[in-house]
Design an enzyme around this catalytic site. Structure first.
Site, PDB file in Angstrom:
ATOM      1  N   ASP A  68       0.844  -1.189   0.000  1.00 29.51           N
ATOM      2  CA  ASP A  68       0.000   0.000   0.000  1.00 29.51           C
ATOM      3  C   ASP A  68       0.881   1.242   0.000  1.00 29.51           C
ATOM      4  O   ASP A  68       1.656   1.458   0.929  1.00 29.51           O
ATOM      5  CB  ASP A  68      -0.885  -0.050   1.246  1.00 29.51           C
ATOM      6  CG  ASP A  68      -1.854   1.107   1.295  1.00 29.51           C
ATOM      7  OD1 ASP A  68      -2.362   1.462   0.233  1.00 29.51           O
ATOM      8  OD2 ASP A  68      -2.084   1.643   2.379  1.00 29.51           O
ATOM      9  N   THR A 101      -3.124   4.947  -4.041  1.00 29.08           N
ATOM     10  CA  THR A 101      -2.132   5.757  -3.317  1.00 29.08           C
ATOM     11  C   THR A 101      -0.762   5.660  -3.976  1.00 29.08           C
ATOM     12  O   THR A 101       0.026   6.597  -3.898  1.00 29.08           O
ATOM     13  CB  THR A 101      -2.023   5.289  -1.864  1.00 29.08           C
ATOM     14  OG1 THR A 101      -1.944   3.868  -1.846  1.00 29.08           O
ATOM     15  CG2 THR A 101      -3.229   5.705  -1.076  1.00 29.08           C
ATOM     16  N   THR A 102      -0.477   4.517  -4.616  1.00 28.44           N
ATOM     17  CA  THR A 102       0.808   4.402  -5.330  1.00 28.44           C
ATOM     18  C   THR A 102       0.726   5.161  -6.647  1.00 28.44           C
ATOM     19  O   THR A 102       1.647   5.901  -7.009  1.00 28.44           O
ATOM     20  CB  THR A 102       1.122   2.918  -5.622  1.00 28.44           C
ATOM     21  OG1 THR A 102       0.766   2.144  -4.481  1.00 28.44           O
ATOM     22  CG2 THR A 102       2.583   2.722  -5.892  1.00 28.44           C
ATOM     23  N   ASP A 404      -8.707  -0.869   1.800  1.00 21.95           N
ATOM     24  CA  ASP A 404      -8.702  -0.328   0.434  1.00 21.95           C
ATOM     25  C   ASP A 404      -9.943  -0.775  -0.338  1.00 21.95           C
ATOM     26  O   ASP A 404     -10.562   0.013  -1.040  1.00 21.95           O
ATOM     27  CB  ASP A 404      -7.442  -0.798  -0.321  1.00 21.95           C
ATOM     28  CG  ASP A 404      -6.261   0.114  -0.017  1.00 21.95           C
ATOM     29  OD1 ASP A 404      -6.390   0.886   0.940  1.00 21.95           O
ATOM     30  OD2 ASP A 404      -5.241   0.056  -0.719  1.00 21.95           O
TER      31      ASP A 404
END
Length: 536
Positions: A68, A101-102, A404
């Site tokens: 994550d 998020t990446t 997530d």
């Protein structure tokens, strides 16, 4: 005289033009961009279903294995101020969309790389910044035009998007179990009165080591990761339960000041013990009088919430006791049980109790025990997920992945649009923005073209992480999109380009749009900084 006259204008001109030192500003800007790109490159390898995981070893010796982006950056010790902005960026993406998020950090890194080229070509940072803003707004419009509307009743689409989110995680092999679980959990806490708002605090995740992730289950009720207190042989299963959540202590009172009482006489000692007993008994009688047969006792800081004596009497009164309930769980418990917390024995009334069909202690086959409350009457809109896993690392990662997936479903509840995954939207954006750049004039056209090129980093990285030849794949993708196949994307499992919507790789529109707007905002801020002043 003549020489002096020649010297004079030169000195005057040097005064007016003495402020030309832009070197430092450029250096600082380059340093900021380099630092931020280094952070982006650190998480770049963990993008996509075939991305690698990172092992984070904290100063306290704790080890975290995660995929994550937000978690990785959160735990990294980033010192450079501009690089810290990227950490904040992934945090804000985590808040807005929960997933991607990446992606958001990788896009920001690629934009910065393009900005570096533009700056070295002598384009002013403000011009670049404004052009990026225009391009990002246009990008959101293009994405919205691509999106497919989805209904909340269409459970399959929701499950598909949740499983896409889980596919890039460590627990991807369990996505068939966790994705429907996340969808059911979110849909059951949606309040019909406020259909657009989902509070993920209403889905509580209880982690219990033991078993495998396969044993994870959704519980309509409450689960405590604790044992029933057994000291005096009290009941471990109560049917038709009346449950009280109490915040006071069932133990002899203490004086307010630290003091010691010296007892010299046995009769006095007996009196003290007798008083204690009567005090506790009178409390328990009041509790029993309301018909209450399950007590959830909040953890007490000042003194023991229950003593052996009080447990003995509670067991005699056939009251099941769960002690050491955490302070921050009280709100969730009272919302679920639809009861009120009781702060004083004098306020112990029937109307403050919660009702349930069954409260029992279950052993999980590997020595662990949990307390489960099921069949709650007038239950609040909450859900509990009991996550199992072979060790703490797997449990933590399963919890993050589940979070997530829950966020993805929440995005779809907020904004009911789906979009293809697998690098398809990014290539399509790149193509349409490239075409739009040709219609623009001046510097802006250059900057928009760079923005379009930067977006190709996502499919490029996806291909690279999957061990494919990125140049061949991205070129082929461009070709397919130019022929009008909007949903053509990289199918990582087959290692070729297919229609991604048919492969069920979908994500919420909100994830993509917020990733692009947030990344652009962050890059614009970094561009505008021309000096770092440290204040001691």
């Amino acid at each position: 005289m003549a020489t002096a006259a020649v010297q004079q204008p030169r000195s005057a001109s040097s005064k007016t033009e003495s402020y030309v030192d832009n070197k430092r500003k450029e250096d600082i800007r380059q340093a900021n961009i380099a630092a931020a790109r280094a952070v982006a490159d650190a998480v770049r390898t963990s993008l996509g279903p075939k991305g690698m995981d990172k092992m984070i070893s904290t100063a306290s010796g704790e080890v975290i294995i995660t995929n994550d982006g937000a978690t990785i950056l959160n735990k990294m010790e980033v010192l450079q101020p501009a690089a810290k902005m990227l950490v904040e960026l992934s945090k804000s993406q985590d808040v807005v969309a929960g997933d991607g998020t990446t992606t958001v950090v990788v896009i920001a890194g690629a934009l910065l790389k393009q900005c570096q080229t533009l700056l070295s070509n002598g384009i002013h940072p403000t011009v670049i910044s404004d052009a990026l803003h225009k391009a990002s707004q246009k990008a959101v419009d293009v994405l919205t035009a691509m999106a497919v509307p989805v209904e909340l009743s269409d459970r399959d689409s929701l499950v598909k998007s949740a499983s896409t989110s889980l596919n890039s995680k460590v627990v991807s092999q369990y996505s068939t179990l966790l994705a429907p679980l996340a969808v059911d959990a979110v849909l059951s806490v949606v309040d019909p009165a406020k259909p657009d708002l989902v509070d993920l605090r209403d889905v509580k995740i209880v982690k219990k080591p033991g078993g495998t992730v396969d044993d994870t289950e959704l519980v309509k009720g409450l689960v405590f990761d604790k044992k029933v207190s057994h000291t005096a042989g009290g009941p471990t299963r109560v049917e038709n339960a009346k449950i009280a959540v109490i915040q006071f202590q069932i133990s002899p009172p203490k004086t307010d000041i630290e003091q010691s009482i010296v007892v010299s006489d046995y009769t006095q000692m007996d009196r003290i013990l007798k008083e204690e007993r009567n005090y506790i008994l009178s409390m328990i009688k009041k509790i029993k009088a309301t018909g209450c047969n399950v007590l959830l006792i909040q953890k007490s800081i000042l003194r023991d919430a229950v003593t052996d004596l009080s447990l003995h009497y509670l067991a005699k009164a056939k009251i099941l006791v769960v002690k050491d309930v955490e302070r921050d769980e009280i709100e969730f418990i009272t919302k679920t049980l639809n009861c009120l917390p009781i702060a004083n024995i004098e306020h112990f009334r029937v109307e403050k109790l919660g009702h349930a069909d069954c409260v029992e202690e279950l052993s999980l086959g590997d020595g662990g025990k949990i307390v489960k409350i099921t069949g709650i009457k007038d239950m609040g809109r909450t859900m509990t997920v009991l996550v199992r896993g072979s060790n703490q690392l797997v449990l933590d990662e399963a919890e993050r992945s589940l979070h997530d997936a829950l966020c993805v479903v929440r995005c779809l509840v907020n904004k009911k649009f789906l979009i293809a995954g697998g690098g398809a939207p990014e290539i399509e954006l790149s193509r349409q923005l490239g075409a739009w750049a040709k219609a623009l004039q001046g510097m802006v056209s250059y900057c928009v073209r760079s923005f379009a090129e930067a977006l190709e980093v996502i499919p490029y990285t996806l291909a690279e992480n999957a061990g494919l030849n990125p140049i061949v794949i991205v070129t082929e993708l461009r070709n397919r999109h130019a022929q009008g196949e909007i949903n053509a994307g990289i199918n990582v499992r087959k290692g070729q380009i297919t229609n991604i919507l048919e492969e069920n790789v979908v994500q919420p529109l909100l994830v993509s749009t917020s990733a692009i707007t947030l990344a652009t905002e962050c890059v614009r801020m970094i561009l505008k900084i021309d000096d770092i002043i440290t204040v001691r």
